[in-house]
Design a protein around this motif. Structure first.
Motif, mmCIF file in Angstrom:
data_model
loop_
_atom_site.group_PDB
_atom_site.id
_atom_site.type_symbol
_atom_site.label_atom_id
_atom_site.label_comp_id
_atom_site.label_asym_id
_atom_site.label_seq_id
_atom_site.Cartn_x
_atom_site.Cartn_y
_atom_site.Cartn_z
ATOM 1 N N SER A 171 -14.953 92.926 34.498
ATOM 2 C CA SER A 171 -15.403 93.144 35.872
ATOM 3 C C SER A 171 -16.688 93.971 35.825
ATOM 4 O O SER A 171 -17.131 94.393 34.752
ATOM 5 C CB SER A 171 -14.324 93.852 36.696
ATOM 6 O OG SER A 171 -14.068 95.149 36.181
ATOM 7 N N LYS A 172 -17.259 94.242 36.991
ATOM 8 C CA LYS A 172 -18.564 94.885 37.045
ATOM 9 C C LYS A 172 -18.499 96.235 37.756
ATOM 10 O O LYS A 172 -17.746 96.416 38.713
ATOM 11 C CB LYS A 172 -19.564 93.997 37.788
ATOM 12 C CG LYS A 172 -19.714 92.593 37.213
ATOM 13 C CD LYS A 172 -20.281 92.598 35.802
ATOM 14 C CE LYS A 172 -20.476 91.180 35.282
ATOM 15 N NZ LYS A 172 -20.995 91.173 33.895
ATOM 16 N N ASP A 203 -22.308 95.145 50.060
ATOM 17 C CA ASP A 203 -21.297 94.226 50.550
ATOM 18 C C ASP A 203 -20.179 94.138 49.512
ATOM 19 O O ASP A 203 -20.305 94.616 48.397
ATOM 20 C CB ASP A 203 -21.899 92.843 50.826
ATOM 21 C CG ASP A 203 -22.653 92.292 49.618
ATOM 22 O OD1 ASP A 203 -22.793 93.027 48.616
ATOM 23 O OD2 ASP A 203 -23.099 91.134 49.658
ATOM 24 N N ARG A 204 -19.076 93.519 49.885
ATOM 25 C CA ARG A 204 -17.927 93.441 48.993
ATOM 26 C C ARG A 204 -18.025 92.186 48.121
ATOM 27 O O ARG A 204 -18.353 91.101 48.608
ATOM 28 C CB ARG A 204 -16.634 93.401 49.807
ATOM 29 C CG ARG A 204 -15.380 93.670 48.992
ATOM 30 C CD ARG A 204 -14.122 93.407 49.825
ATOM 31 N NE ARG A 204 -14.157 94.083 51.097
ATOM 32 C CZ ARG A 204 -13.791 95.350 51.289
ATOM 33 N NH1 ARG A 204 -13.392 96.074 50.245
ATOM 34 N NH2 ARG A 204 -13.832 95.893 52.486
ATOM 35 N N ASN A 205 -17.747 92.334 46.831
ATOM 36 C CA ASN A 205 -17.757 91.209 45.905
ATOM 37 C C ASN A 205 -16.523 91.267 45.017
ATOM 38 O O ASN A 205 -16.097 92.349 44.593
ATOM 39 C CB ASN A 205 -19.007 91.233 45.019
ATOM 40 C CG ASN A 205 -20.245 90.803 45.768
ATOM 41 O OD1 ASN A 205 -20.629 89.642 45.754
ATOM 42 N ND2 ASN A 205 -20.896 91.751 46.433
ATOM 43 N N GLU A 206 -15.963 90.108 44.714
ATOM 44 C CA GLU A 206 -14.798 90.055 43.843
ATOM 45 C C GLU A 206 -15.145 90.544 42.450
ATOM 46 O O GLU A 206 -16.187 90.199 41.892
ATOM 47 C CB GLU A 206 -14.262 88.625 43.752
ATOM 48 C CG GLU A 206 -13.542 88.160 45.011
ATOM 49 C CD GLU A 206 -12.863 86.827 44.785
ATOM 50 O OE1 GLU A 206 -11.833 86.579 45.409
ATOM 51 O OE2 GLU A 206 -13.373 86.034 43.959
ATOM 52 N N ALA A 209 -16.790 96.850 41.326
ATOM 53 C CA ALA A 209 -16.561 98.199 41.850
ATOM 54 C C ALA A 209 -17.923 98.833 42.081
ATOM 55 O O ALA A 209 -18.793 98.802 41.205
ATOM 56 C CB ALA A 209 -15.747 99.030 40.853
ATOM 57 N N ASP A 210 -18.131 99.401 43.262
ATOM 58 C CA ASP A 210 -19.448 99.920 43.629
ATOM 59 C C ASP A 210 -19.536 101.428 43.470
ATOM 60 O O ASP A 210 -18.609 102.170 43.800
ATOM 61 C CB ASP A 210 -19.780 99.537 45.071
ATOM 62 C CG ASP A 210 -20.223 98.096 45.206
ATOM 63 O OD1 ASP A 210 -21.321 97.781 44.711
ATOM 64 O OD2 ASP A 210 -19.476 97.285 45.777
ATOM 65 N N LEU A 211 -20.699 101.859 42.956
ATOM 66 C CA LEU A 211 -21.062 103.274 42.857
ATOM 67 C C LEU A 211 -22.315 103.480 43.693
ATOM 68 O O LEU A 211 -23.289 102.738 43.544
ATOM 69 C CB LEU A 211 -21.302 103.663 41.394
ATOM 70 C CG LEU A 211 -21.678 105.106 41.072
ATOM 71 C CD1 LEU A 211 -21.288 105.447 39.622
ATOM 72 C CD2 LEU A 211 -23.169 105.404 41.257
ATOM 73 N N LEU A 212 -22.296 104.480 44.569
ATOM 74 C CA LEU A 212 -23.449 104.798 45.405
ATOM 75 C C LEU A 212 -24.186 105.987 44.823
ATOM 76 O O LEU A 212 -23.579 107.027 44.538
ATOM 77 C CB LEU A 212 -22.995 105.117 46.837
ATOM 78 C CG LEU A 212 -24.141 105.321 47.843
ATOM 79 C CD1 LEU A 212 -24.581 103.970 48.387
ATOM 80 C CD2 LEU A 212 -23.690 106.233 48.990
ATOM 81 N N ASN A 233 -14.753 102.959 51.999
ATOM 82 C CA ASN A 233 -13.983 101.757 51.692
ATOM 83 C C ASN A 233 -14.651 100.893 50.636
ATOM 84 O O ASN A 233 -13.976 100.214 49.854
ATOM 85 C CB ASN A 233 -13.762 100.929 52.959
ATOM 86 C CG ASN A 233 -12.787 101.575 53.920
ATOM 87 O OD1 ASN A 233 -11.863 102.262 53.493
ATOM 88 N ND2 ASN A 233 -12.982 101.373 55.213
ATOM 89 N N ARG A 234 -15.978 100.913 50.593
ATOM 90 C CA ARG A 234 -16.707 100.028 49.676
ATOM 91 C C ARG A 234 -17.063 100.700 48.353
ATOM 92 O O ARG A 234 -17.124 100.035 47.321
ATOM 93 C CB ARG A 234 -18.006 99.539 50.352
ATOM 94 C CG ARG A 234 -17.789 98.743 51.620
ATOM 95 C CD ARG A 234 -17.219 97.367 51.327
ATOM 96 N NE ARG A 234 -16.942 96.616 52.536
ATOM 97 C CZ ARG A 234 -17.840 95.879 53.188
ATOM 98 N NH1 ARG A 234 -19.079 95.814 52.758
ATOM 99 N NH2 ARG A 234 -17.494 95.208 54.265
#
Length: 440
Positions: A171-172, A203-206, A209-212, A233-234
């Motif tokens: 995963s990413k 945006d959400r992607n399958e 996992a997002d880091l801001l 949430n994102r």
């Protein structure tokens, strides 16, 4: 595991590194400490800097900062280390704001907007070049003398950036570098009305996992009440700077890390330089996946005159671990098989890794912009990669076109060779584009 070195608020001044600079030893000790950690745990996959690289957004400050960051990269393993950064309020050239009535008007218009109006006002301004470009001109120094070299320019054409790392289950981990300096000026401490905008949130992607990565924390955002739920949430991980205090807290299913400052002002109460290591991996699979995030805070010890583990932030330990729920996801068979092949490989070339090492295009970009302007022109003219219709383009757009032409004309290997030839320093002798063309 993805290993990240997180810095913030370095505040390089024109006098940094001078014989009278008492913080020079501190910066050297940070490199010693980072190198020791990397020797034990491995080279970081990326160095993330959450703003305030310079003190007043001036060229000399960025030149000194770049030299120090390069030494840090060398210390922790430059061959596989990328640098990603976002601007902070000290990276804003305040003189450009004071001398521009238009910029002041644009700032005032955004600050007068309610939280619910900000997105529509931003859309109007950013779709109008005459209004949008002045908003980004205040960080022109950051772009020209630092961000562009690390492919982290923030501009009207690229108002934020993204970079992706591959995690252990294929995963990413996506890094989202966002800009909190749109209305930042000398009145920040009075208004505390920084503007971000929903368009910068991922945006959400399958399987992602997002880091801001952002300089100002949410309590400085004028539009935080409309963004905070989406962000939490994102974005599983949120990295901030600005406040010069280290904070680590879990909010629902996200981890918020305030870096502290590498260079807090010595007159500040509780002066304590800091930086962090962050380890990220996925535990479990399918419906029971969790993002395992280990934070290793490092803090300056005046008694030991070196960086040490911040056990006060970790319940007496040297690190603290959090497990964050991830959405169900299973790697496609082809991707999983490729990952297994990578794990079994005895030798992996950093320049060829897809996500976790510095990509060859990033190295080529960095090395290209390291060259003086005249030498850059010599390279592209020799390879006939510059055209009459390129006149008037920004440096970023021009280099994008040059890279596309070099790719289309199968000249990337020659471009790499010519750039390294102009440096004449013996670095990056192996040409990854040459290897790629030979293989094809």
């Amino acid at each position: 595991m993805v290993l990240i070195l997180h810095l913030s608020d370095i505040h390089f001044r024109k006098s940094s590194g001078a014989i009278t600079d008492i913080d020079d030893d501190l910066r050297k000790e940070l490199i010693f400490d980072a190198k020791s950690f990397a020797d034990e745990h491995g080279n970081p996959d990326g160095i993330l800097i959450s703003g305030d690289i310079a003190f007043s957004g001036q060229q000399r400050e960025y030149e000194i900062a770049e030299e120090w960051v390069n030494r840090l990269c060398d210390g922790v393993g430059r061959g596989g280390v990328g640098v990603w950064c976002v601007p902070g309020n000290h990276d804003v050239d305040q003189d450009k704001i004071k001398k521009s009535g238009l910029v002041k008007q644009l700032h005032e218009r955004l600050r007068r907007a309610s939280a619910n109006e900000i997105d529509s006002v931003l859309a109007d301004l950013l779709e109008d070049t005459a209004a949008g470009e002045p908003l980004f001109a205040t960080i022109e120094g950051y772009n020209s003398w630092f961000g562009r070299k690390f492919k982290c320019e923030i501009s009207l054409e690229q108002p934020y950036w993204k970079e992706t790392f591959t995690l252990n289950d294929s995963s990413k981990l996506r890094i989202n570098g966002v800009n909190s300096t749109i209305v930042s000026d000398h009145q920040d401490n009075i208004h505390k009305k920084i503007v971000l905008g929903r368009y910068q949130l991922p945006d959400r992607n399958e399987g992602v996992a997002d880091l801001l990565l952002c300089h100002h924390p949410p309590d400085w955002w004028q539009d935080s009440e409309t963004l905070i739920d989406d962000m939490e949430n994102r974005c599983r991980i949120q990295l901030f700077g600005h406040k010069h205090r280290h904070r680590l807290k879990r909010i629902n299913n996200s981890l918020v890390i305030s870096a502290g400052a590498v260079h807090p002002d010595r007159d500040e109460e509780g002066w304590q330089p800091r930086y962090n290591w962050i380890k990220v991996r996925v535990d479990g699979e399918g419906d029971s996946r969790k993002l395992a995030v280990t934070v290793v805070p490092r803090v300056w010890s005046s008694q030991d005159t070196k960086f040490i583990a911040d056990s006060n932030s970790c319940n007496g330990q040297s690190e603290v671990k959090h497990f964050l729920d991830l959405e169900p996801w299973t790697a496609p068979t082809s991707i999983a098989a490729e990952t297994e092949m990578d794990r079994g490989s005895e030798k992996r070339e950093p320049l060829e890794e897809e996500g976790n090492a510095m990509k060859k295009s990033r190295i080529l970009t960095y090395r290209f912009f390291e060259l003086p302007h005249v030498k850059r022109l010599d390279v592209v003219r020799y390879l006939r990669l510059i055209k009459d219709e390129d006149e008037g383009l920004s440096d970023t757009e021009l280099f994008h076109r040059i890279m596309m032409r070099a790719r289309d004309e199968r000249l990337l290997a020659e471009l790499w060779d010519k750039v390294q030839e102009q440096h004449d320093d013996g670095e990056y002798r192996d040409n990854p584009y040459r290897t790629q063309e030979e293989a094809s």
